[in-house]
Design a protein around this motif. Structure first.
Motif, PDB file in Angstrom:
ATOM      1  N   TYR A  62       0.971  -1.283   0.329  1.00 38.12           N
ATOM      2  CA  TYR A  62      -0.025   0.573   0.485  1.00 38.12           C
ATOM      3  C   TYR A  62       0.496   1.009  -0.056  1.00 38.12           C
ATOM      4  CZ  TYR A  62      -2.874   3.712   1.513  1.00 38.12           C
ATOM      5  OH  TYR A  62      -3.778   4.421   1.472  1.00 38.12           O
ATOM      6  N   TYR A 132      -8.162   0.893  10.072  1.00 36.00           N
ATOM      7  CA  TYR A 132      -8.868   2.168  10.584  1.00 36.00           C
ATOM      8  C   TYR A 132     -10.682   1.422  10.433  1.00 36.00           C
ATOM      9  CZ  TYR A 132     -10.472   1.090   5.682  1.00 36.00           C
ATOM     10  OH  TYR A 132     -10.701  -0.238   4.443  1.00 36.00           O
ATOM     11  N   GLU A 403      -6.177  21.252   3.870  1.00 39.16           N
ATOM     12  CA  GLU A 403      -6.067  20.437   4.820  1.00 39.16           C
ATOM     13  C   GLU A 403      -6.313  21.762   6.061  1.00 39.16           C
ATOM     14  OE1 GLU A 403      -6.761  17.689   5.416  1.00 39.16           O
ATOM     15  OE2 GLU A 403      -6.374  16.576   3.445  1.00 39.16           O
ATOM     16  N   PHE A 427     -18.897   3.987   3.793  1.00 36.47           N
ATOM     17  CA  PHE A 427     -17.571   3.303   4.025  1.00 36.47           C
ATOM     18  C   PHE A 427     -17.321   5.516   4.315  1.00 36.47           C
ATOM     19  CE2 PHE A 427     -14.836   5.408   0.411  1.00 36.47           C
ATOM     20  CZ  PHE A 427     -13.832   5.953   1.788  1.00 36.47           C
ATOM     21  N   LEU A 431     -17.623   8.277   7.003  1.00 37.27           N
ATOM     22  CA  LEU A 431     -16.626   9.574   7.298  1.00 37.27           C
ATOM     23  C   LEU A 431     -17.117  10.867   7.291  1.00 37.27           C
ATOM     24  CD1 LEU A 431     -13.617   8.462   7.099  1.00 37.27           C
ATOM     25  CD2 LEU A 431     -13.302   9.114   5.042  1.00 37.27           C
ATOM     26  N   ARG A 432     -17.726  11.324   6.330  1.00 37.29           N
ATOM     27  CA  ARG A 432     -17.919  12.362   5.873  1.00 37.29           C
ATOM     28  C   ARG A 432     -18.730  13.291   6.452  1.00 37.29           C
ATOM     29  NH1 ARG A 432     -14.163  15.112   2.075  1.00 37.29           N
ATOM     30  NH2 ARG A 432     -11.991  14.237   2.887  1.00 37.29           N
ATOM     31  N   ASN A 438     -15.304  11.414  13.127  1.00 39.05           N
ATOM     32  CA  ASN A 438     -13.861  11.520  13.974  1.00 39.05           C
ATOM     33  C   ASN A 438     -13.173  12.236  13.210  1.00 39.05           C
ATOM     34  OD1 ASN A 438     -14.935  10.876  16.733  1.00 39.05           O
ATOM     35  ND2 ASN A 438     -13.793   9.088  16.684  1.00 39.05           N
ATOM     36  N   VAL A 439     -13.516  12.468  11.526  1.00 41.67           N
ATOM     37  CA  VAL A 439     -12.754  13.506  10.758  1.00 41.67           C
ATOM     38  C   VAL A 439     -13.636  14.913  11.144  1.00 41.67           C
ATOM     39  CG1 VAL A 439     -12.461  13.967   8.285  1.00 41.67           C
ATOM     40  CG2 VAL A 439     -12.687  11.773   9.208  1.00 41.67           C
ATOM     41  N   ARG A 440     -12.115  15.502  11.459  1.00 39.22           N
ATOM     42  CA  ARG A 440     -12.050  17.035  11.963  1.00 39.22           C
ATOM     43  C   ARG A 440     -12.933  18.075  10.789  1.00 39.22           C
ATOM     44  NH1 ARG A 440      -6.520  19.718  13.283  1.00 39.22           N
ATOM     45  NH2 ARG A 440      -5.426  18.782  11.152  1.00 39.22           N
TER      46      ARG A 440
ATOM     47  N   GLN B  44      -2.291  11.483   7.585  1.00 44.81           N
ATOM     48  CA  GLN B  44      -3.651  10.978   5.926  1.00 44.81           C
ATOM     49  C   GLN B  44      -2.906  10.688   5.283  1.00 44.81           C
ATOM     50  OE1 GLN B  44      -6.905  13.425   5.106  1.00 44.81           O
ATOM     51  NE2 GLN B  44      -7.149  11.902   3.547  1.00 44.81           N
ATOM     52  N   GLU B  49      -6.744   7.692   5.184  1.00 41.11           N
ATOM     53  CA  GLU B  49      -7.874   7.664   5.658  1.00 41.11           C
ATOM     54  C   GLU B  49      -7.925   9.406   6.297  1.00 41.11           C
ATOM     55  OE1 GLU B  49     -10.696   6.145   4.482  1.00 41.11           O
ATOM     56  OE2 GLU B  49      -9.279   4.652   4.035  1.00 41.11           O
ATOM     57  N   ALA B  50      -9.004   9.406   6.332  1.00 45.75           N
ATOM     58  CA  ALA B  50      -8.655  11.581   7.419  1.00 45.75           C
ATOM     59  C   ALA B  50      -8.313  10.924   8.783  1.00 45.75           C
ATOM     60  CB  ALA B  50      -9.663  11.818   6.992  1.00 45.75           C
ATOM     61  N   PRO B  51      -7.229  11.389   9.077  1.00 47.97           N
ATOM     62  CA  PRO B  51      -7.381  10.758  10.742  1.00 47.97           C
ATOM     63  C   PRO B  51      -8.402  11.901  11.629  1.00 47.97           C
ATOM     64  CG  PRO B  51      -5.750  12.641  10.189  1.00 47.97           C
ATOM     65  CD  PRO B  51      -6.206  12.523   8.810  1.00 47.97           C
ATOM     66  N   THR B  52      -8.796  11.027  12.717  1.00 50.70           N
ATOM     67  CA  THR B  52      -9.887  12.002  13.785  1.00 50.70           C
ATOM     68  C   THR B  52      -8.414  12.626  14.716  1.00 50.70           C
ATOM     69  OG1 THR B  52      -9.087  10.439  15.381  1.00 50.70           O
ATOM     70  CG2 THR B  52     -10.678   8.807  14.369  1.00 50.70           C
TER      71      THR B  52
END
Lengths: 522, 321
Positions: A62, A132, A403, A427, A431-432, A438-440, B44, B49-52
């Motif tokens: 990966y 994740y 970001e 998924f 996430l979004r 928990n994604v900011r 990231q 994946e986007a981190p928390t």
């Protein structure tokens, strides 16, 4: 990451040159039936991303998957799970997934695959934070030599679908993948020279169908144009992930064919539904709907994306929703309806075409990350929305600045192309836009309680069909009712290959690309 | 060493200390004040994946990014003075080790580029000056114009097209053997030649009509000796100065060349580090190359003591006064 940008100055120079030299003869010849094959296949890829500290344990896995390691499950072309090292997965009630491993698998060093190796792999991913799936160091329990129980720390019945991600590639017990990854895949590791290449070789003891090619090398070319020139010169047999702006010139080259994968990602407008002033305009449902109505996706796909995309209504590739994908309709282009919607919402048009309400000008901030979305796409959106009276300020930002803006909610619209790399239909939703994410950036994009309950239902559905249905319903709420996300196009991955390459089947997910069927005719 | 000259060299060395301090502050500030949270970006990329928010906070705390700017600078500078530039956020390797590992490849490339540039520029510049107004003179000026106006990558692509695609003599890119080295070095060298040719020509023109050159001709010396022994020697001073300054430009050019030709080196390392917000590597690189640039120019300054008798005489006169 590969860029799919419009031609840059350098791109134009090289593309023009490629086109000129395309007429200068071809050192390649097309293959015929009954042909013999070469021993080696060389593929040009973008920059080396294995150098990352935590990624060291994922060399060959990966993000570039060299087919040396296998996860418990495999992601099919239809973005569903298929058995791999795991012959079977079954929910044991509650939150536990039982995985039964195949009994005929050996690692590249000849040792058999055991439950211990899978546990070690999972534990390492927890330790290195490369997973994740809400796993903890006590999540994996060995039942017997070929059986493990996995219990995530929070409810996650989508685990089997997540276990198709190559980050869960199983390595042999007691070995160090940062030095030499010993796995079970159709190829075994030979050499990795950072920033230069990675070479793998066919593993003759492979449990499944053996690889066709004996040796496979991936050479890293960070520059898109150099990669294309390396193909032209015959230094590589193919290039993986072609810059969209170069496709036309590559197509003109004799001995080269351009192939595409089905959409593995959707180009998507995220909108700040919960932004704070001055980024609060998109909290207004009518305005979101007007934006969705104001963009002609068919025109975008045909003209701007050169046909290397498809019009979709979903935020994930539709195939991941299975038979439930038609539940998401999308908001069809209708510029007049967009204007009417804005008029009704009190956004009055001025003589110059701009709109305002109670002294506030209708101008949106559109951000995007450089190299991820074509500048032409952003300008297209800007032009389309201008036609209905919505002014858009476009900012293309490099990763750090992007970001920063995204995570602080300083935007109205953000265009991204998130990839579907596992089989979990919920998924991206979780996430979004999910309250529990928990994604900011998630708190600025929430889609409401109904959406949340549908996502929760999808995550908690034991059966895939039910999970797909709930995900589709959640997406219907998100896209059709709330207009909190606006899908623009399903994006194809584009590759350019020598016509001598046979058996290569482009996978929609880059990280799940298989190379074992590919070979090169002499 | 004669009195006066030692003082001159000592004064030069002392004068670079504030410059180095400024370089260190700037390098730290440039990296740290850029927008973007390195913790979020690195996580990231590593996780895919986007981190928390919690993960980002933990990572920030682990990297010490929560501390105030002056505290972080002091900590970094203190360690840097002991040769410790910290660990890369991305690779986890010591930054100094990365610099030392990647520097030779870049130095080889820049040195080769400089040598190729000088090898082309000196004869061409001299001949252009001696045969002013000739076809050769026009050609040299055209080369200089092209070199000044063409971006590095255009020259690089053009050379690839000619030598790798059409002629098939050299590989397109990569870092295998000497053959892989030729095109990147030539790209840098041609661009360097453009600037140096112009300067050599100008330098020669400015001395060719000096009295001492005329005297040399009057003494019956051959044209070759007049040009090489008398004119060129004096025309070289500005060339040496420029070579020092060009060193910094060459390092910058290497950043593009290494990416274009897929070669390892400091250039590619720094490009990756910038995109990753890998502060320690960015800071280390700027400090390292900044120091290198200052030292090279210090050496150029000092070399005048030997190259230009006027500098030597002035220093000695001051010491005797």
């Amino acid at each position: 990451m590969p860029s799919h940008g419009v031609p840059t100055l350098s791109g134009i120079v090289v593309s023009a040159s490629i086109a000129v030299f395309a007429c200068s003869g071809d050192r390649r010849a097309g293959g015929t039936a009954g042909e013999t094959q070469k021993d080696a296949l060389v593929i040009g890829v973008a920059g080396d991303e294995y150098g990352l500290q935590l990624n060291r344990s994922r060399v060959g896995m990966y993000p570039l998957n060299a087919s040396i390691c296998e996860a418990p499950f495999r992601l099919s072309q239809a973005l569903a799970t298929e058995p791999s090292l795991g012959a079977k997965a079954e929910h044991r009630g509650g939150n536990t997934l039982r995985v039964t491993l195949r009994g005929d698998v050996t690692f590249h060093d000849g040792t058999p695959l055991t439950a211990i190796a899978v546990k070690e792999t999972m534990d390492r991913s927890v330790r290195l934070r490369t997973q994740y799936s809400f796993l903890s160091d006590s999540s994996v329990r060995i039942v017997d030599d070929t059986t493990i129980d996995i219990t995530p720390s929070v409810l996650n019945l989508r685990l089997a679908e997540q276990l198709a991600h190559p980050t869960y590639g199983v390595t042999a017990t007691g070995t160090d993948p940062t030095i030499r990854p010993i796995c079970t895949g159709p190829f075994q590791f030979v050499e990795y020279v950072p920033k230069s290449h990675i070479t793998v070789e066919r593993y003759d003891g492979y449990w499944g169908q053996k690889a066709r090619i004996k040796r496979l090398t991936f050479r890293f070319y960070p520059d898109d144009n150099t990669r294309a020139l390396a193909l032209r010169a015959g230094e590589v047999d193919g290039i993986y992930d072609v810059n969209r702006g170069m496709v036309r010139s590559l197509q003109k080259l004799p001995g080269i064919r351009v192939v595409t994968s089905p959409p593995g990602a959707v180009m998507l407008m995220h909108v700040a539904t919960r932004g704070a002033a001055p980024y609060d305009l998109m909290s207004e449902p009518a305005l979101r709907r007007a934006v969705a109505l104001g963009i002609d996706r068919r025109l975008l796909v045909d003209r701007v994306l050169g046909g290397y995309a498809s019009v979709v209504s979903t935020v994930n590739p539709p195939v991941v929703l299975g038979r439930h994908a038609p539940l998401v309709n999308g908001i069809a282009y209708d510029a007049d309806a967009a204007r009417r919607t804005l008029d009704s919402a009190g956004w009055k048009a001025a003589a110059d075409g701009s709109r305002s309400r109670r002294g506030r000008r209708l101008e949106l901030s559109l951000i995007s990350q450089t190299g991820v979305v074509d500048r032409a796409v952003l300008e297209f959106v800007q032009a389309q929305l201008a036609q209905v009276g919505i002014r858009v300020r476009v900012e293309q930002l490099e990763a750090g600045a992007f970001e920063s803006r995204l995570n602080s909610g300083r935007f109205d619209i953000d265009i991204e192309v998130p990839n579907q790399n596992d089989a979990n239909p919920a998924f991206l939703l979780a996430l979004r836009w999910y309250t529990k994410s928990n994604v900011r950036s998630a708190p600025f994009m929430l889609a409401g309680p109904r959406f949340d309950s549908l996502v929760a239902a999808s995550l908690a559905a034991p059966e895939r069909d039910a999970a797909q249905r709930f995900a589709a319903l959640a997406m219907h709420e998100l896209v059709d009712r709330q207009a909190a996300a606006i899908p623009l196009a399903g994006i194809f991955r584009i590759h350019a290959l020598s016509t001598r390459i046979r058996g290569f089947e482009p996978h929609p997910a880059r990280v799940s690309q298989s190379w074992s069927e590919a070979w090169v005719a002499k | 060493m004669r009195p006066g000259i030692a003082d001159l060299i000592g004064a030069r060395v002392v004068s670079v200390l504030p410059v180095l301090l400024g370089v260190s502050i700037l390098s730290f500030a440039i990296a740290n004040l850029a927008p973007g949270d390195p913790a979020a970006i690195i996580l990231q990329r590593q996780m895919g994946e986007a981190p928390t928010a919690v993960e980002v906070e933990e990572f920030r705390s682990r990297l010490g990014l929560d501390d105030p700017f002056p505290q972080r600078y002091g900590r970094w500078m203190g360690a840097a003075l002991q040769g410790d530039l910290g660990l890369s956020y991305v690779s986890g390797r010591p930054v100094f080790e990365t610099l030392v590992t990647d520097l030779p490849a870049t130095l080889r490339l820049t040195t080769a580029g400089l040598l190729i540039g000088i090898a082309i520029a000196l004869p061409l510049g001299v001949l252009a000056a001696v045969r002013r107004g000739s076809l050769l003179d026009h050609a040299s000026r055209l080369l200089a114009l092209c070199g000044a106006s063409l971006p590095t990558f255009v020259v690089g692509y053009a050379l690839i097209l000619v030598f790798a695609i059409v002629l098939g003599w050299l590989p397109v890119a990569g870092s295998g053997d000497v053959a892989h080295f030729i095109l990147p070095a030539l790209t840098l060298g041609l661009l360097e030649a453009a600037a140096l040719t112009r300067l050599t020509r100008a330098g020669m023109l400015s001395v060719l009509f000096e009295d001492y050159v005329r005297s040399a001709r009057a003494k019956g010396l051959s044209g070759f000796r007049v040009v090489v022994r008398h004119a060129l020697r004096n025309a070289l001073n500005p060339l040496v100065t420029l070579a020092g300054i060009r060193f910094g430009r060459l390092m910058g050019g290497a950043v593009i060349i290494e990416t274009l030709f897929a070669r390892p080196g400091l250039g590619r390392a720094i490009v990756d580090a910038i995109f990753d917000r890998d502060y320690p590597t960015i800071q280390g690189f700027i400090l390292f190359t900044g120091t290198l640039f200052v030292v090279v120019n210090l050496l150029v300054d000092i070399s005048y003591v030997w190259l230009d008798p006027r500098v030597r005489l002035t220093a000695e006169q001051r010491a005797n006064a």
